[in-house]
Design an enzyme around this catalytic site. Structure first.
Site, PDB file in Angstrom:
ATOM      1  N   ASP A 165       0.711  -1.162  -0.009  1.00 28.78           N
ATOM      2  CA  ASP A 165       0.537   0.213   0.107  1.00 28.78           C
ATOM      3  C   ASP A 165       1.014   1.194  -0.423  1.00 28.78           C
ATOM      4  OD1 ASP A 165      -2.285   1.932   0.071  1.00 28.78           O
ATOM      5  OD2 ASP A 165      -3.371   0.038   1.775  1.00 28.78           O
ATOM      6  N   HIS A 188       2.527   2.113  -3.117  1.00 32.79           N
ATOM      7  CA  HIS A 188       1.105   2.604  -3.215  1.00 32.79           C
ATOM      8  C   HIS A 188       1.743   4.538  -3.672  1.00 32.79           C
ATOM      9  CE1 HIS A 188      -2.260  -0.101  -3.437  1.00 32.79           C
ATOM     10  NE2 HIS A 188      -1.512  -1.001  -3.655  1.00 32.79           N
TER      11      HIS A 188
END
Length: 342
Positions: A165, A188
């Site tokens: 993430d 991310h």
């Protein structure tokens, strides 16, 4: 407190709570601390936490040891990726949490395979994180490297983060955040948000991302807000940033939503202003290398694109910029060409 070298310690969920009489406390981790490998160990406990420091001021947590969250047992039952699994869980433990702590430092630690977020900083002031290595598989769900919320004066530098993430995520009611000399990937990217999901008043000020390198991340520098949010994000600096094969290098998304593109328009929005992108270089995996999708209700203002050179990851392809209700100016060479409204 000492965790000696050459030993591995199985530690069940544990909280260290202050206030404490000493003005400074040292926690030296030279060995390895591992979490239980079964979610059963959290029965009757806070499922979102493993190691907690709450209300402890003047705390120094130093290495060169390791914290192993042994997250796979959780990843396999999380609703985020196994929503049709009977008994799936929505919440999994964070490896190490600092709650309402002041004057804290965390350094020289390897943190691996957290069930969910690796490091949580919330309600804290004056926090220094340095010389860390955070690692979990690219496919591990919701494993943010470091999440910051309701905190002020947080410094993250000389750190490597690879996760499933955000490398660093910045939540609401934060200010004076400095992220410097950080390597991010996989993951991310570095995200401000998401903000304003419940229609709350957002306050995010003075966020600095300097000398950060992104390697094959899905996003680079991102600001994401929900349409129902209010308040502001202002005073954001992205400087001397490098992207290598990044899908969305520069992105503002004010239409963040549970169902992508499926939320109705509102008359509200978070005001994003005074955002500077300076000295940005590298390659974009997607065609839209600069994507500033601002709210139709509340425009982005005072955006500066200063010396940006983004090329396609694949030779012969083309990259472009895309703007929606974004106002500002450009300086120096900007490629792809700026789309900002003046």
């Amino acid at each position: 407190m000492l965790v000696p070298d050459g030993n591995t310690f199985l530690v069940h969920p544990m909280a260290f709570a202050g206030p404490c009489k000493p003005t400074s406390i040292s926690f030296l981790i030279s060995g390895i601390i591992i979490a239980p490998n079964s979610p059963e160990s959290w029965k009757g406990r806070n499922q979102g936490r493993w190691l907690i420091f709450k209300g402890v001021d003047g705390l120094s947590v130093d290495g060169p040891g390791m914290l192993d969250g042994r997250g796979k047992g959780w990843w396999d039952i999380l609703c985020a990726t196994h929503r049709h699994l009977p008994g799936c869980v929505k919440l999994a433990p964070t490896v190490i949490s600092f709650l309402q702590c002041n004057k804290v430092s965390l350094s020289n630690i390897l943190v691996v395979d957290s069930p969910q977020t690796h490091i949580l900083i919330t309600g804290c002031n004056n926090v220094v994180i340095r010389y860390l290595s955070i690692k979990s598989p690219e496919t591990s769900p919701n494993t943010d490297g470091i999440h910051i919320s309701s905190s002020h004066g947080v410094f993250i530098h000389n750190t490597n983060i690879g996760s499933g993430d955000d490398c660093v995520s910045i939540g609401d009611h934060t200010s004076d955040i400095y992220i410097t000399d950080v390597d991010c990937g996989p993951g991310h990217g570095v995200s401000i948000g998401s903000l304003g999901r419940s229609g709350n008043e957002v306050k995010v000020d003075n966020i600095n991302v300097i000398r950060v390198r992104f390697n094959k991340t899905t996003n680079g520098v991102r600001i994401k807000t929900w349409q129902v949010g209010r308040g502001h994000v202002r005073g954001v600096l992205y400087e001397d940033v490098n992207f290598m094969d990044v899908s969305n290098p520069i992105i503002i998304d004010q239409y963040y939503c549970d169902v992508r593109g499926g939320c109705e328009s509102t008359r509200t929005g978070v005001q994003i202003s005074d955002v500077r992108y300076a000295g940005i270089f590298g390659t974009s995996k997607s065609k839209v290398a600069i994507n500033l999708n601002c709210s139709q209700a509340v425009a982005c203002t005072d955006i500066l694109l200063d010396t940006i050179l983004l090329a396609p990851s694949t030779p012969g392809k083309k990259v472009i910029s895309s703007c929606n209700n974004a106002y500002g100016s450009s300086a120096g060479i900007v490629e792809p060409e700026s789309c900002l409204l003046e």
